[in-house]
Design a protein around this motif. Sequence first.
Motif, PDB file in Angstrom:
ATOM      1  N   GLU A   5      24.030  28.263  65.083  1.00 13.56           N
ATOM      2  CA  GLU A   5      24.243  27.350  63.960  1.00 13.56           C
ATOM      3  C   GLU A   5      25.232  27.945  62.953  1.00 13.56           C
ATOM      4  N   GLU A   6      25.104  29.242  62.706  1.00 18.82           N
ATOM      5  CA  GLU A   6      26.031  29.925  61.799  1.00 18.82           C
ATOM      6  C   GLU A   6      27.451  29.881  62.354  1.00 18.82           C
ATOM      7  N   ALA A   7      27.577  30.089  63.679  1.00 16.23           N
ATOM      8  CA  ALA A   7      28.894  30.044  64.317  1.00 16.23           C
ATOM      9  C   ALA A   7      29.500  28.655  64.209  1.00 16.23           C
ATOM     10  N   ASN A   8      28.662  27.635  64.406  1.00 12.77           N
ATOM     11  CA  ASN A   8      29.143  26.254  64.293  1.00 12.77           C
ATOM     12  C   ASN A   8      29.642  25.949  62.889  1.00 12.77           C
ATOM     13  N   LEU A   9      28.857  26.374  61.893  1.00 10.07           N
ATOM     14  CA  LEU A   9      29.203  26.118  60.497  1.00 10.07           C
ATOM     15  C   LEU A   9      30.499  26.827  60.130  1.00 10.07           C
ATOM     16  N   TYR A  10      30.623  28.081  60.582  1.00 10.37           N
ATOM     17  CA  TYR A  10      31.843  28.845  60.285  1.00 10.37           C
ATOM     18  C   TYR A  10      33.046  28.201  60.968  1.00 10.37           C
ATOM     19  N   TYR A  11      32.840  27.791  62.205  1.00  4.16           N
ATOM     20  CA  TYR A  11      33.910  27.134  62.962  1.00  4.16           C
ATOM     21  C   TYR A  11      34.413  25.893  62.227  1.00  4.16           C
ATOM     22  N   GLN A  12      33.524  25.069  61.748  1.00  4.68           N
ATOM     23  CA  GLN A  12      33.902  23.831  61.071  1.00  4.68           C
ATOM     24  C   GLN A  12      34.635  24.127  59.762  1.00  4.68           C
ATOM     25  N   THR A  13      34.195  25.170  59.057  1.00  4.53           N
ATOM     26  CA  THR A  13      34.851  25.556  57.809  1.00  4.53           C
ATOM     27  C   THR A  13      36.281  26.010  58.061  1.00  4.53           C
ATOM     28  N   ILE A  14      36.452  26.888  59.047  1.00  2.99           N
ATOM     29  CA  ILE A  14      37.789  27.403  59.364  1.00  2.99           C
ATOM     30  C   ILE A  14      38.670  26.303  59.943  1.00  2.99           C
ATOM     31  N   THR A  76      43.235  51.768  63.889  1.00  2.46           N
ATOM     32  CA  THR A  76      42.346  50.652  64.227  1.00  2.46           C
ATOM     33  C   THR A  76      42.226  50.485  65.737  1.00  2.46           C
ATOM     34  N   LYS A  77      41.001  50.329  66.208  1.00  4.36           N
ATOM     35  CA  LYS A  77      40.754  50.122  67.633  1.00  4.36           C
ATOM     36  C   LYS A  77      40.665  48.630  67.932  1.00  4.36           C
ATOM     37  N   GLN A  78      41.057  48.249  69.141  1.00 10.78           N
ATOM     38  CA  GLN A  78      40.980  46.847  69.533  1.00 10.78           C
ATOM     39  C   GLN A  78      39.524  46.401  69.597  1.00 10.78           C
ATOM     40  N   ALA A  79      39.232  45.298  68.915  1.00 14.66           N
ATOM     41  CA  ALA A  79      37.874  44.753  68.936  1.00 14.66           C
ATOM     42  C   ALA A  79      37.586  44.147  70.309  1.00 14.66           C
ATOM     43  N   GLN A  80      36.375  44.339  70.774  1.00  9.37           N
ATOM     44  CA  GLN A  80      35.978  43.830  72.085  1.00  9.37           C
ATOM     45  C   GLN A  80      35.122  42.573  71.926  1.00  9.37           C
ATOM     46  N   ASN A  81      35.686  41.434  72.309  1.00  9.68           N
ATOM     47  CA  ASN A  81      34.984  40.137  72.228  1.00  9.68           C
ATOM     48  C   ASN A  81      34.354  39.886  70.856  1.00  9.68           C
ATOM     49  N   PRO A  82      35.140  40.006  69.780  1.00  5.54           N
ATOM     50  CA  PRO A  82      34.568  39.770  68.445  1.00  5.54           C
ATOM     51  C   PRO A  82      34.356  38.277  68.199  1.00  5.54           C
ATOM     52  N   THR A  83      33.406  37.948  67.335  1.00 11.59           N
ATOM     53  CA  THR A  83      33.301  36.561  66.894  1.00 11.59           C
ATOM     54  C   THR A  83      34.418  36.317  65.892  1.00 11.59           C
ATOM     55  N   LEU A  84      34.731  35.071  65.639  1.00 11.01           N
ATOM     56  CA  LEU A  84      35.779  34.740  64.684  1.00 11.01           C
ATOM     57  C   LEU A  84      35.412  35.254  63.291  1.00 11.01           C
ATOM     58  N   ALA A 233      47.379  32.170  61.993  1.00 15.10           N
ATOM     59  CA  ALA A 233      48.047  32.151  63.300  1.00 15.10           C
ATOM     60  C   ALA A 233      47.105  32.656  64.393  1.00 15.10           C
ATOM     61  N   TYR A 234      46.379  33.725  64.104  1.00 18.53           N
ATOM     62  CA  TYR A 234      45.440  34.259  65.094  1.00 18.53           C
ATOM     63  C   TYR A 234      44.216  33.356  65.237  1.00 18.53           C
ATOM     64  N   ARG A 235      43.752  32.791  64.127  1.00 24.02           N
ATOM     65  CA  ARG A 235      42.642  31.841  64.213  1.00 24.02           C
ATOM     66  C   ARG A 235      43.006  30.679  65.133  1.00 24.02           C
ATOM     67  N   LEU A 236      44.234  30.207  64.995  1.00 27.45           N
ATOM     68  CA  LEU A 236      44.701  29.084  65.794  1.00 27.45           C
ATOM     69  C   LEU A 236      44.651  29.420  67.279  1.00 27.45           C
ATOM     70  N   ARG A 237      45.085  30.615  67.625  1.00 28.84           N
ATOM     71  CA  ARG A 237      45.047  31.026  69.034  1.00 28.84           C
ATOM     72  C   ARG A 237      43.623  31.205  69.528  1.00 28.84           C
ATOM     73  N   VAL A 238      42.785  31.801  68.701  1.00 26.54           N
ATOM     74  CA  VAL A 238      41.400  32.034  69.095  1.00 26.54           C
ATOM     75  C   VAL A 238      40.650  30.721  69.299  1.00 26.54           C
ATOM     76  N   MET A 239      40.852  29.781  68.387  1.00 23.15           N
ATOM     77  CA  MET A 239      40.070  28.545  68.413  1.00 23.15           C
ATOM     78  C   MET A 239      40.589  27.508  69.402  1.00 23.15           C
ATOM     79  N   THR A 240      41.829  27.633  69.818  1.00 22.71           N
ATOM     80  CA  THR A 240      42.375  26.671  70.779  1.00 22.71           C
ATOM     81  C   THR A 240      42.529  27.257  72.177  1.00 22.71           C
ATOM     82  N   GLY A 241      42.275  28.559  72.297  1.00 22.84           N
ATOM     83  CA  GLY A 241      42.466  29.213  73.584  1.00 22.84           C
ATOM     84  C   GLY A 241      41.170  29.539  74.284  1.00 22.84           C
TER      85      GLY A 241
END
Length: 254
Positions: A5-14, A76-84, A233-241
Amino acid sequence: MSQVEEANLYYQTIKKELAAWEKQMTKHPGMINRTSKKVQSKIQGIIPQKAQNIITAAIKTMVETILSGSGLITKTKQAQNPTLAESDFLVEKAYDTYHKIAVAQGIGFGLGGILINLADFPALLSLKVKFLFDCGKLYGFDIDQKSERLFILYVFQLAFSGDQRRLEIFPLIQNWDAQVQNIEMNWETLQIEYRDYLDIAKLLQLLPVVGALAGGAANHSLIKKLKVTAMNAYRLRVMTGKKYKKQDKNTYWC
């Protein structure tokens, strides 16, 4: 509230924030913007040739360094499968550090004379690129891949280009993964757009007395503009890819 539910809410906000940003990126220049471009052309004649040469050389070096993948190592290390939400939080945290450095740098160089001030151009450029490298890693992308480093250069251009160039670049950012194989980098176009973008913002930094305040303010504005552009720009790639998948019509997960 559950994690889903938190992920859904955050997704809709972004999603709403992205829609507003995309509208801004596709907005055609009005009369004021066209007038500003003419003013910039006149200001270009005032900027010392030495400053123009330094910016040109710094841009060329930056492009070559990014495309070769050498000389821009960050801790900085590459994040592994991070949430948005996790990526956004970490990028904001990184930005706080880069922002403090950029403002202090602008004030420090602004206190010096013209020759010292000129050193701020390549120094700020390096800071911006390192921040973009961190963004790529924190959103889970492998910046060792040339296509990802090329994306960084186009995000940089999107942040610091005039309106006409912005309208050309944004569709590429929107459909990056589908078009990347056909994209090439023209460093001369990048350096011209970046130099023109800096003219008004950085000209006052070269002046005595007011240089420190102008330098700090300009660097604050420039690094903040880069953050907003990079995050969206990165959000756009994450959310549409493929990195952000839809389980059903109402549920999303990273």
